[in-house]
Design a protein around this motif. Structure first.
Motif, PDB file in Angstrom:
ATOM      1  N   ASP A 141       0.926  -1.152  -0.157  1.00 15.99           N
ATOM      2  CA  ASP A 141       0.008   0.018  -0.072  1.00 15.99           C
ATOM      3  C   ASP A 141       0.771   1.211   0.012  1.00 15.99           C
ATOM      4  O   ASP A 141       1.843   1.447   0.768  1.00 15.99           O
ATOM      5  CB  ASP A 141      -0.748   0.019   1.314  1.00 15.99           C
ATOM      6  CG  ASP A 141      -2.348  -0.799   1.251  1.00 15.99           C
ATOM      7  OD1 ASP A 141      -2.503  -1.334   0.000  1.00 15.99           O
ATOM      8  OD2 ASP A 141      -2.520  -1.302   2.099  1.00 15.99           O
ATOM      9  N   ASP A 223     -12.631   0.736   6.845  1.00 15.41           N
ATOM     10  CA  ASP A 223     -11.397   1.309   6.798  1.00 15.41           C
ATOM     11  C   ASP A 223     -11.027   2.171   5.610  1.00 15.41           C
ATOM     12  O   ASP A 223     -11.152   1.713   4.393  1.00 15.41           O
ATOM     13  CB  ASP A 223     -10.585   0.021   6.711  1.00 15.41           C
ATOM     14  CG  ASP A 223     -10.471  -0.824   8.069  1.00 15.41           C
ATOM     15  OD1 ASP A 223     -10.510   0.182   8.941  1.00 15.41           O
ATOM     16  OD2 ASP A 223     -10.348  -1.887   8.326  1.00 15.41           O
ATOM     17  N   ASN A 225      -8.425   3.786   3.245  1.00 17.99           N
ATOM     18  CA  ASN A 225      -6.871   3.523   3.222  1.00 17.99           C
ATOM     19  C   ASN A 225      -6.377   3.909   2.356  1.00 17.99           C
ATOM     20  O   ASN A 225      -7.046   4.584   1.028  1.00 17.99           O
ATOM     21  CB  ASN A 225      -6.769   1.977   3.627  1.00 17.99           C
ATOM     22  CG  ASN A 225      -6.201   1.629   4.788  1.00 17.99           C
ATOM     23  OD1 ASN A 225      -5.417   2.604   5.331  1.00 17.99           O
ATOM     24  ND2 ASN A 225      -6.693   0.676   5.820  1.00 17.99           N
TER      25      ASN A 225
ATOM     26  N   ASP B 141     -10.012   2.622  10.276  1.00 20.57           N
ATOM     27  CA  ASP B 141      -8.967   3.370   9.706  1.00 20.57           C
ATOM     28  C   ASP B 141      -9.375   4.640   9.232  1.00 20.57           C
ATOM     29  O   ASP B 141     -10.397   4.773   8.413  1.00 20.57           O
ATOM     30  CB  ASP B 141      -8.025   2.664   8.501  1.00 20.57           C
ATOM     31  CG  ASP B 141      -7.237   1.593   9.114  1.00 20.57           C
ATOM     32  OD1 ASP B 141      -6.653   1.863  10.227  1.00 20.57           O
ATOM     33  OD2 ASP B 141      -6.856   0.649   8.423  1.00 20.57           O
ATOM     34  N   ASP B 223       3.114  -2.048   3.792  1.00 22.08           N
ATOM     35  CA  ASP B 223       1.941  -1.232   3.735  1.00 22.08           C
ATOM     36  C   ASP B 223       2.013  -0.003   4.548  1.00 22.08           C
ATOM     37  O   ASP B 223       1.879   0.019   5.389  1.00 22.08           O
ATOM     38  CB  ASP B 223       0.981  -2.050   4.226  1.00 22.08           C
ATOM     39  CG  ASP B 223       0.494  -3.332   3.334  1.00 22.08           C
ATOM     40  OD1 ASP B 223       0.789  -3.024   1.935  1.00 22.08           O
ATOM     41  OD2 ASP B 223       0.179  -4.327   3.601  1.00 22.08           O
ATOM     42  N   ASN B 225       0.058   3.240   5.574  1.00 20.50           N
ATOM     43  CA  ASN B 225      -1.427   3.246   5.719  1.00 20.50           C
ATOM     44  C   ASN B 225      -1.791   4.440   6.757  1.00 20.50           C
ATOM     45  O   ASN B 225      -1.332   5.104   7.228  1.00 20.50           O
ATOM     46  CB  ASN B 225      -2.169   1.919   5.779  1.00 20.50           C
ATOM     47  CG  ASN B 225      -2.718   1.282   4.730  1.00 20.50           C
ATOM     48  OD1 ASN B 225      -3.558   2.449   4.071  1.00 20.50           O
ATOM     49  ND2 ASN B 225      -2.768   0.071   4.492  1.00 20.50           N
ATOM     50  N   VAL B 226      -3.293   4.401   6.700  1.00 21.71           N
ATOM     51  CA  VAL B 226      -4.078   5.427   7.459  1.00 21.71           C
ATOM     52  C   VAL B 226      -4.382   5.020   9.027  1.00 21.71           C
ATOM     53  O   VAL B 226      -4.749   3.956   8.878  1.00 21.71           O
ATOM     54  CB  VAL B 226      -5.157   5.876   6.659  1.00 21.71           C
ATOM     55  CG1 VAL B 226      -6.148   6.881   7.618  1.00 21.71           C
ATOM     56  CG2 VAL B 226      -5.040   6.441   5.438  1.00 21.71           C
ATOM     57  N   CYS B 227      -4.008   5.652   9.835  1.00 21.37           N
ATOM     58  CA  CYS B 227      -4.576   5.419  11.161  1.00 21.37           C
ATOM     59  C   CYS B 227      -5.890   6.762  11.254  1.00 21.37           C
ATOM     60  O   CYS B 227      -7.014   6.282  11.340  1.00 21.37           O
ATOM     61  CB  CYS B 227      -3.580   5.724  12.191  1.00 21.37           C
ATOM     62  SG  CYS B 227      -2.333   4.473  12.395  1.00 21.37           S
TER      63      CYS B 227
END
Lengths: 254, 254
Positions: A141, A223, A225, B141, B223, B225-227
């Motif tokens: 990602d 999610d 993302n 997320d 990966d 990614n978004v938190c």
């Protein structure tokens, strides 16, 4: 690396016309298998990606695929995660190269587009004109250096047709979720906001949520993302939102 | 909702001083169990979140937790995914409320901080001064409306001490990956770039990758990614990078 013609990257196989497909329909593309070849590569290209000033570039890394493992060199190996970066149909009107993603799909760079995924592509031209390519033996990602393990290979698909129903962007069915997309220019925030809006449209239009319920559900149960967020580079950024398959979110388009 | 004192949100239990912890060490916090109470809530707050102009706000949604399921109303339920939004130590010098995240941890809003995760927190003050709170029965997320299923509950932790080693931000061990973080102000891009840089530091400093290998590995095998990426709102954005556990990435700090 410094003389790549970016008009020609991410070659895809197609277009395949689907009999009976008309604007407003969806092509239902089951990715039955994605089989990479034995050797792939990644590159570091001058001026591309957030760490580019800390590395020597141009740089090319060769990988060997062996069963379920990708070998980077004698010290570094990691799991195979085959997927297609490009999957899409003809656009409504724009001419785009396969570096770009958009409402037609294209270079979505969603690592979830591997074996077992089903992609609903929104038809905007007679026949749909399906194309698939840009295979990766693995891609993280974000794809933060601009490439995955770029590789040749073969994909087995089954293509169906859903009449009169579509998303604004492709929507992907996985075992546990429905995944919607949003695509934008360099601003990942815009891609994320568009993916969240598309998620809200599905929750409200397909599943009868109020907009308030949809906004809350997106925040607590879905999610949001990253698919593709490499910067700087000139192509699209892509975000996704995974909506869990629960009783309130049955098959859409029904 | 319109009169919340944001200085007082995300209350956490602590601080807990850990005997012998000194700046430069890490607290090793195993989240053995996260047990939410029976009732939680989410809110839509005027001027917060990307869809706020399309909803009525203020709005409060109550949820009931029943076993492994969260019930939103008679139509909408989804799986329990218990986690703690806030986990951190005392900062090096700044005074911050628990709305914010930073190198000390704090409001990391990483949905992976649930049962089974182990968080390595970088000690910056004698004793470390651990605090944990902001429990969610579930949070997606992005947390795009600004809240998860906010809920009371109990957390069982085991706390260890690792001498003389730490990340810049907390790093989290999961069954299959090491997760590093990056935190920033409103700009998610900045948080993502910082998380990628932290990932590169781990690959180079802990595991002996060259910077070129690190940048490629982050792109093809990790990966990003978004938190937390809810906007507009005044608190931090948080990104993470999951580095897979492979033979080239054994336990760090060893």
């Amino acid at each position: 690396m410094t003389e790549i013609d970016f008009e020609r990257v991410n070659s895809a196989t197609g277009p395949i016309a689907v009999r009976g497909a008309e604007p407003g329909d969806s092509l239902v593309v089951e990715l039955l298998d994605v089989r990479p070849a034995a050797r792939g590569f990644a590159t570091l290209i001058p001026e591309i990606g957030s760490l580019i000033d800390q590395v020597e570039a141009p740089y090319t890394q060769v990988f060997d695929v062996d069963g379920d493992t990708v070998h980077m060199n004698e010290r570094i190996s990691f799991p195979l995660r085959p997927m297609v970066g490009v999957i899409g149909v003809a656009t409504e009107s724009e001419t785009l190269t396969n570096g770009f993603a958009g409402e037609h799909g294209g270079n979505l760079d969603n690592h979830l587009h591997g074996p077992g995924a089903t992609v609903y592509l929104p038809v905007r031209q007679p026949g749909g004109m399906l194309a698939i390519g840009d295979m990766h033996a693995a891609m993280g990602d974000g794809e933060v250096c601009f490439t995955g393990v770029e590789i040749a290979g073969e994909v087995t698909v089954r293509v169906g047709l859903l009449k009169g129903k579509q998303g604004r962007w492709p929507v992907t069915e996985l075992a546990e979720s429905w995944v919607v997309h949003g695509t934008a220019g360099p601003d990942f925030r815009e891609a994320l906001d568009l993916a969240v809006e598309e998620g809200a449209r599905f929750l409200v239009d397909q599943w009868g949520f109020t907009m308030e319920e949809a906004f809350v559900f997106l925040s607590v149960a879905c999610d949001a993302n990253v698919c593709q967020a490499c910067r700087p580079q000139e192509f699209s950024t892509i975000a996704r939102v995974a909506i869990p398959k629960v009783s309130a979110t049955p098959r859409p388009f029904s």
